[in-house]
Design a protein around this motif. Structure first.
Motif, PDB file in Angstrom:
ATOM      1  N   ILE A   7       0.892  -1.160   0.000  1.00  0.00           N
ATOM      2  CA  ILE A   7       0.000   0.000   0.000  1.00  0.00           C
ATOM      3  C   ILE A   7       0.931   1.211   0.000  1.00  0.00           C
ATOM      4  N   ALA A  62      -2.978   0.334  -3.908  1.00  0.00           N
ATOM      5  CA  ALA A  62      -2.576  -1.012  -3.477  1.00  0.00           C
ATOM      6  C   ALA A  62      -1.953  -1.707  -4.681  1.00  0.00           C
ATOM      7  N   VAL A  69      -3.784  -2.645  -8.038  1.00  0.00           N
ATOM      8  CA  VAL A  69      -4.999  -3.448  -7.878  1.00  0.00           C
ATOM      9  C   VAL A  69      -6.024  -2.792  -6.959  1.00  0.00           C
ATOM     10  N   GLY A  70      -5.732  -1.610  -6.429  1.00  0.00           N
ATOM     11  CA  GLY A  70      -6.692  -0.969  -5.550  1.00  0.00           C
ATOM     12  C   GLY A  70      -6.328   0.468  -5.261  1.00  0.00           C
ATOM     13  N   CYS A  71      -7.315   1.202  -4.699  1.00  0.00           N
ATOM     14  CA  CYS A  71      -7.080   2.600  -4.368  1.00  0.00           C
ATOM     15  C   CYS A  71      -8.116   3.077  -3.366  1.00  0.00           C
ATOM     16  N   VAL A  89     -11.044  -2.305  -5.136  1.00  0.00           N
ATOM     17  CA  VAL A  89     -10.089  -3.410  -5.218  1.00  0.00           C
ATOM     18  C   VAL A  89     -10.451  -4.204  -6.460  1.00  0.00           C
ATOM     19  N   ASP A  90      -9.476  -4.402  -7.318  1.00  0.00           N
ATOM     20  CA  ASP A  90      -9.677  -5.160  -8.550  1.00  0.00           C
ATOM     21  C   ASP A  90     -10.203  -6.553  -8.209  1.00  0.00           C
ATOM     22  N   ALA A  93      -7.867  -9.333  -7.306  1.00  0.00           N
ATOM     23  CA  ALA A  93      -7.053  -9.201  -6.094  1.00  0.00           C
ATOM     24  C   ALA A  93      -7.888  -9.284  -4.821  1.00  0.00           C
ATOM     25  N   ARG A  94      -9.164  -9.544  -4.949  1.00  0.00           N
ATOM     26  CA  ARG A  94     -10.030  -9.584  -3.770  1.00  0.00           C
ATOM     27  C   ARG A  94      -9.746 -10.828  -2.924  1.00  0.00           C
ATOM     28  N   LEU A  98      -7.318  -6.357   1.129  1.00  0.00           N
ATOM     29  CA  LEU A  98      -6.783  -5.085   0.636  1.00  0.00           C
ATOM     30  C   LEU A  98      -7.761  -3.938   0.881  1.00  0.00           C
ATOM     31  N   GLY A  99      -9.053  -4.175   0.706  1.00  0.00           N
ATOM     32  CA  GLY A  99     -10.042  -3.127   0.942  1.00  0.00           C
ATOM     33  C   GLY A  99      -9.974  -2.624   2.372  1.00  0.00           C
ATOM     34  N   LEU A 102      -6.821  -0.579   2.894  1.00  0.00           N
ATOM     35  CA  LEU A 102      -6.943   0.759   2.310  1.00  0.00           C
ATOM     36  C   LEU A 102      -7.806   1.662   3.195  1.00  0.00           C
TER      37      LEU A 102
END
Length: 167
Positions: A7, A62, A69-71, A89-90, A93-94, A98-99, A102
């Protein structure tokens, strides 16, 4: 071999465009939303890029094995209120938390920046995101049906108070 997850602050060339592209493609594929949603994300990203106060606003990307794969973005709603925006989150990549990571980054920043509370606006089909928000102490404060992005939706506003950093 485990995947490398990072991240990092948004700021590398291509980050801004990726945020817009990923939102447009993901929401069209998953929910059938039209390009007006991508346009909304583009405005949010452009406003951030045009002049955010780094002491009060930040964004993160991320990465999984070096690929975006994420933001998530944290921007000022007013002097006392931060706004969590455009969490993504793409799909590929879930399941790696990651969510949540973030959102945690956004919450920690908002505390450090001195905000008293944080809010976000989302829509009812985003079940996984809602689970993250609820698990982090957000509570639903408003709901309103609307027709946006080519779909009938229920917009939802969530909020939570922030304890001071270190408190």
């Amino acid at each position: 071999m485990s995947a490398e997850i990072l991240i990092r602050p948004l700021g590398r060339p291509g980050d801004l465009g990726w945020v817009v592209l990923a939102h447009g493609e993901t929401y069209a594929a998953e929910f059938g939303w039209d390009s007006s949603f991508e346009a909304l994300v583009a405005r949010i990203v452009a406003d951030y890029a045009a002049g955010h106060d780094p002491a009060r606003e930040a964004a993160w990307i991320a990465e999984l094995d070096g690929e975006r794969v994420g933001c998530v973005f944290c921007v000022a709603a007013d002097e006392q209120t931060a706004q969590l925006r455009i969490l993504l989150v793409d799909p590929a990549a879930r399941g790696r938390r990651l969510g949540g990571r973030l959102v945690d980054e956004c919450l920690a920043f908002a505390r450090r920046a001195g905000y008293a509370r944080i809010r976000l606006w989302t829509n009812h089909p985003l079940v996984a995101a809602r689970g993250i928000y609820l698990s982090r102490g957000f509570r639903l404060v408003q709901e309103e049906p609307h027709h946006s992005f080519g779909a009938d939706l229920t917009g939802q506003v969530y909020e939570r108070e922030l304890a001071p950093a270190g408190g």
